[in-house]
Design an enzyme around this catalytic site. Structure first.
Site, PDB file in Angstrom:
ATOM      1  N   GLY A  47       0.866  -1.140  -0.095  1.00 16.15           N
ATOM      2  CA  GLY A  47       0.021  -0.117   0.100  1.00 16.15           C
ATOM      3  C   GLY A  47       0.826   1.222  -0.140  1.00 16.15           C
ATOM      4  N   GLY A  48       0.184   2.493   0.213  1.00 15.53           N
ATOM      5  CA  GLY A  48       0.960   3.519   0.210  1.00 15.53           C
ATOM      6  C   GLY A  48       2.148   3.576   1.226  1.00 15.53           C
ATOM      7  N   VAL A  65       4.010  -5.315   3.200  1.00 17.72           N
ATOM      8  CA  VAL A  65       4.024  -6.379   4.426  1.00 17.72           C
ATOM      9  C   VAL A  65       4.166  -7.595   4.085  1.00 17.72           C
ATOM     10  CG1 VAL A  65       2.590  -6.970   6.365  1.00 17.72           C
ATOM     11  CG2 VAL A  65       2.112  -4.761   5.325  1.00 17.72           C
ATOM     12  N   LYS A 103       6.174  -4.989   8.273  1.00 12.91           N
ATOM     13  CA  LYS A 103       5.934  -3.862   7.515  1.00 12.91           C
ATOM     14  C   LYS A 103       7.179  -3.107   6.981  1.00 12.91           C
ATOM     15  CE  LYS A 103       2.073  -1.049   7.886  1.00 12.91           C
ATOM     16  NZ  LYS A 103       1.211  -0.154   8.246  1.00 12.91           N
ATOM     17  N   ASP A 151      -7.997   8.340  12.684  1.00 12.28           N
ATOM     18  CA  ASP A 151      -8.139   7.867  11.358  1.00 12.28           C
ATOM     19  C   ASP A 151      -8.877   6.209  11.264  1.00 12.28           C
ATOM     20  OD1 ASP A 151      -8.250   7.531   8.676  1.00 12.28           O
ATOM     21  OD2 ASP A 151      -6.459   6.761   8.332  1.00 12.28           O
TER      22      ASP A 151
END
Length: 894
Positions: free
Chosen positions: A21-22, A26, A41, A134
């Site tokens: 992802g951004g 992982v 990660k 978030d």
């Protein structure tokens, strides 16, 4: 960046990629140090040049590592490998909450279960001063066993540390910066949309959005653009839940509405309050919500004909409801006039559980919190292992991977896992399958008296010589939660229902042992009552052993106070070990399990030969410890416990006549007797005036006692040199733990330090020629036997190879004996000569067949090494079975 399988990444071995992802990639990996699989990660090196990404990555590591909760992803490690920052996390199996929401609304029961777990995780974070900022379905992970984990604290706001004026300056860029949005728009709170400071109530608003979406199956706020979506959050009210799901109760709808209040002060004041509100929605069976709304929903959905009359199906249901109501109203009269018997109160049932075939000793038992299973340790073919007995089954089964278990295992609060000690490691076993996982290394090595407790917040407590230690249930480095001090040892922790307070047994160096109340965030304790064992809470009572019986004292877990006098539950219960452990346990559903073999008169001094064959007994039955043979072999000094006062005193028994006389009479505990080389005197330790000090007296008992040595800390004699010049003793240093000292018995009697290290040294024994000292140390992570020159001149040899304790020399110095970690009596031949030379250890016999107890130096050796005197369990007293009682509280109060 892609890391190939088999690559070593720092201390970890990469297995396979899991996703990207951004914020990086992982991978599934293995930690070889603790032999467990983890997730790593990795932030690629080029990403690490992006200050914002790097700051967020570091923020996630910093925030998550400060948390320890079963509903928050656990971070084990953070570092950099070849320019690539990485996080090491627990490996999760399951799916994101978003995957379930893609299928539509979730069942109400499941929604409430998830919501309670999310609230618990948020509460733990908020208590640490951490706001997530978030929260969204993509950052909530549901494991295969239904546990919700909160992920990604990359945007979290941390409470300022002592070195920061405002952590907001580090964690949050202004919202007006081009392209920078703190959070995900669809799940923002109004204050986040406005760019205002967000506190814990912002997370509660985001929680409300997710809760609404789980119940409705639709996005809570809608908009065709980011601006429209933000305006909806600021101005619009979400759709009525009753319009999408008629089964949603008004109470649940009210909770959602309160979370989604536009003004922060109108929302729940804390995630803990939110969690409490959710907990009132359902009974333990999880059925109340659905039943409360079932009839209205059913009648509203039934067909109505054109004339507006209820159809046949609806008439049938109404008739059934009226009939049921009539029966309920008539029930009291039926009981009164027809003399129907009301339901009988639950009665106590009692049954026994026998040891497995071939077992020669059993320890325990430990009931699961739900009362459905019992685990115990059985000694078979030279070692202990754990056995599991479902109470609905007729047989117990061994638990693979638990061989070599020591001490007392304990359960997870959900009754799905066990924690136990084996060797120098603390391990966790999931009963659903798989091998035990190592949680940590035991701080002071193997412990035969290990025990602990586990709360619902994922905190484990266990004890050793230095105090009560704390670790997360996922594993980690132990930290001291309650330190033992010069005046007392803290042992046997047991959590109370609130998960913050716990019971602990305080064993003072003077006086009687007591049960104290302690808390996770304090070093202070409060006395509750005197006890000979640990205490357990269940059914509104504290259960503990005193004077050989099992007692219960009424206790209010809310006010943390005793509310009545103790009463006897069981007349006899086993209490053994050093420190003393009551062999009993209780479950949340009112069951009790215990070992009925009380030890007040169930021990015996027993002679055995070099093959372990019993040769006879010495003296009457009793509760014994520390047998020590006189140099002439005609007498034995032994410690015996008074069944009434529960204190220890020293007796001298004439072996020819079998008669004994009492040597000590003070009100304290007298232990660890040591004979002078001519057999005329005995030295021992006593806590009559505070910490244990060393006294001596004529072995005949004539004349006064003499204080040989007094310190501010506890000291214990170990060995008298053959020439009578020195007394070797152990001293408990507050910084380094037990060390070995030598006391000259002539002149000014100023002691000198023999051995002091950061590790534990003890059980020192002079060799017959006075040139060597045998002792134990845990410098290698477990206790082993060593020999060192006297005076200390650098020569040092390791004697045992797989764990050992309690060394003794033969009178000519040609053999050295010790007890192995797997409970065998070992012998090591020592070659005579100017230098020390020893052969490999070999086993003489197993202790189990002779029922040898004694993990506290409970054996002695004759001068010729042809016989050994052990403290053993009496044959007729050791029935090797446990008793289980259901509904013990009702039976005890009859």
């Amino acid at each position: 960046m892609t890391i190939a399988a088999g690559t070593r990444f720092g201390a970890y071995e990469i297995f396979a990629p899991l996703g990207a992802g951004g914020m990086g990639e992982v991978y599934r990996a293995r930690d070889p140090r603790l032999d467990r699989e983890v997730a790593i990660k990795v932030l690629p090196a080029d990403y690490a040049q992006d200050a914002d990404r790097l700051k967020r990555f570091e923020q996630e590591a910093r925030a998550t590592s400060a948390l320890n909760h079963p509903n928050i992803l656990t971070v084990y490690d953070f570092g950099t490998h070849e320019g690539n920052p990485y996080l090491v996390m627990e490996l999760l199996e399951g799916e994101e909450l978003r995957a379930q929401l893609n299928e539509g609304a979730l069942p109400i029961k499941r929604v409430i279960e998830y919501a309670q777990q999310i609230a618990a995780g948020l509460s733990a974070a908020h208590e640490k001063g951490i706001v997530h900022r978030d929260l969204k379905p993509e950052n909530l992970f549901v494991t295969k066993d239904g546990r919700v984990k909160i992920l990604d604290f990359g945007l979290a706001k941390l409470k300022p540390s002592k070195h920061e004026v405002d952590s907001e300056a580090e964690t949050m860029k202004p919202l007006t910066n081009p392209g920078v949005i703190m959070g995900t728009v669809g799940y923002m709170s109004p204050e986040q949309v406005r760019g205002q400071e967000a506190d814990h109530r912002s997370d509660i608003f985001s929680f409300g959005i997710i809760l609404h979406e789980m119940l409705s199956g639709q996005r809570t706020f809608a908009g065709d653009s980011m601006v429209e979506l933000m305006n909806a959050i600021l101005k619009d009210e979400p759709a009525e839940l009753s319009e999408t799901n008629a089964k949603i109760s008004p109470a649940l709808d009210k909770i959602v509405r309160r979370c989604l209040e536009k003004k922060p002060e109108m929302r729940f004041h804390s995630a803990s309050d939110l969690g409490f509100a959710l907990s009132t929605l359902t009974t333990p069976s999880g059925s109340r919500l659905e039943t409360a709304t079932a009839l209205p929903a059913l009648t509203e959905s039934l067909p109505v004909n054109k004339a507006g009359l209820v159809g046949n199906a609806r008439l049938a249901w109404i008739a059934a409801a009226v009939l049921l109501l009539g029966l309920l109203l008539a029930l009291p009269f039926a009981v009164k006039y027809l003399r129907l018997s009301p339901p009988a109160a639950p009665v106590a049932a009692r049954f026994t559980i026998a040891a497995p075939e071939k077992a020669t000793a059993i320890l325990g038992p430990e009931l699961s919190p739900d009362g459905r299973m019992l685990v115990f340790a059985a000694f078979i073919e030279g070692r202990y292992s754990l056995w599991l007995r479902p109470l609905g089954s007729l047989t117990a089964q061994p638990l693979p991977g638990t061989e070599g278990v020591s001490g007392s295992p304990f359960w997870s609060p959900d009754s799905r896992s066990l924690v136990f000690a084996a060797g120098s490691e603390l391990k966790k076993l999931d009963l659903a399958g798989g091998a035990p996982q190592t949680l940590c290394k035991l701080p002071t090595g193997p412990s035969a008296t290990f025990g602990g407790t586990w709360n619902r917040d994922g905190v484990i407590l266990f004890f050793d010589l230095t105090g009560i230690y704390r670790i997360p249930a996922t594993g980690g480095e132990p930290t001291l939660a309650l330190r033992s001090n010069q005046g007392a040892f803290y042992r046997w922790p047991a959590f109370l229902p609130d998960g913050r307070h716990f019971l602990v047994r305080r064993s003072p160096t003077q006086g009687t042992a007591e049960i104290h109340l302690a808390a996770l965030d304090s070093q202070e304790t409060m006395r509750l009552l005197a006890a000979d064992s640990q205490a357990r809470y269940a059914s509104g009572h504290l259960l503990f052993a005193r004077a050989g019986a099992l007692l219960a004292a009424p206790f209010d877990a809310g006010s943390l106070k005793l509310t009545g006098e103790p009463f006897v539950v069981v007349d006899k219960v086993r209490v053994a070990g050093d420190p003393y452990r009551g062999h009993f346990s209780v479950s949340d559903n009112g069951s009790l399990a215990y070992d009925p073999n009380a030890l007040a008169d169930n021990q015996q001094l027993t002679w055995v030969d070099r093959a372990g064959k019993p040769l006879g007994t010495v003296g009457p039955p009793g509760e014994y410890d520390y047998p020590r043979l006189a140099p002439d072999g005609k007498r034995v000094a032994v410690v015996r416990r008074d069944p009434q006062t529960r204190t220890w005193d020293i007796y001298v028994i004439d072996l020819a006549r079998g008669a004994g006389s009492r040597l000590t009479f003070d009100p304290g505990d007298d232990r660890s007797p040591v004979w002078s080389p001519d057999g005329s005197r005995i030295a021992w330790q006593s806590n009559r005036d505070g910490a244990f000090q060393i006294y001596q007296k004529l072995a005949s008992g004539v004349g006064p006692e003499e204080l040989l040595r007094k310190e501010d800390v506890s000291i214990s004699p170990g060995s008298w040199s053959a020439d009578g010049r020195f007394l070797l003793y152990t001293q408990n240093d507050p910084k380094t733990g037990p060390d070995l000292w030598v006391l000259p018995l002539a002149g000014d009697r100023q002691p000198s330090l023999f051995l002091q290290t950061p590790f534990i040294e003890g059980m020192g024994r002079f060799s017959p020629d006075g040139r060597w000292i045998a002792y134990i140390s845990n410098e290698q992570g477990r206790y082993e036997v060593f020999v060192q020159t006297f005076p200390a001149s650098g020569g040092k040899w390791q004697i045992s190879t797989t764990g050992g304790a309690h060394p003794w020399w033969r009178s000519d110095g040609k053999e050295l004996y010790y007890l192995s970690a797997d409970r065998k009596l070992m012998v090591v031949e020592v070659k005579p000569g100017g230098s020390f030379e020893a052969l490999a250890p070999r086993a003489l016999f197993d202790l189990a067949p002779v029922r040898a107890l004694g993990d506290a130096s409970s054996y002695a050796v004759t001068a010729a090494g042809d016989r050994f005197l052990f403290v053993t369990a009496r044959e007729e007293a050791a029935s090797l079975q446990f008793t289980v009682v259901t509904n013990w509280a009702a039976e005890a109060k009859k």
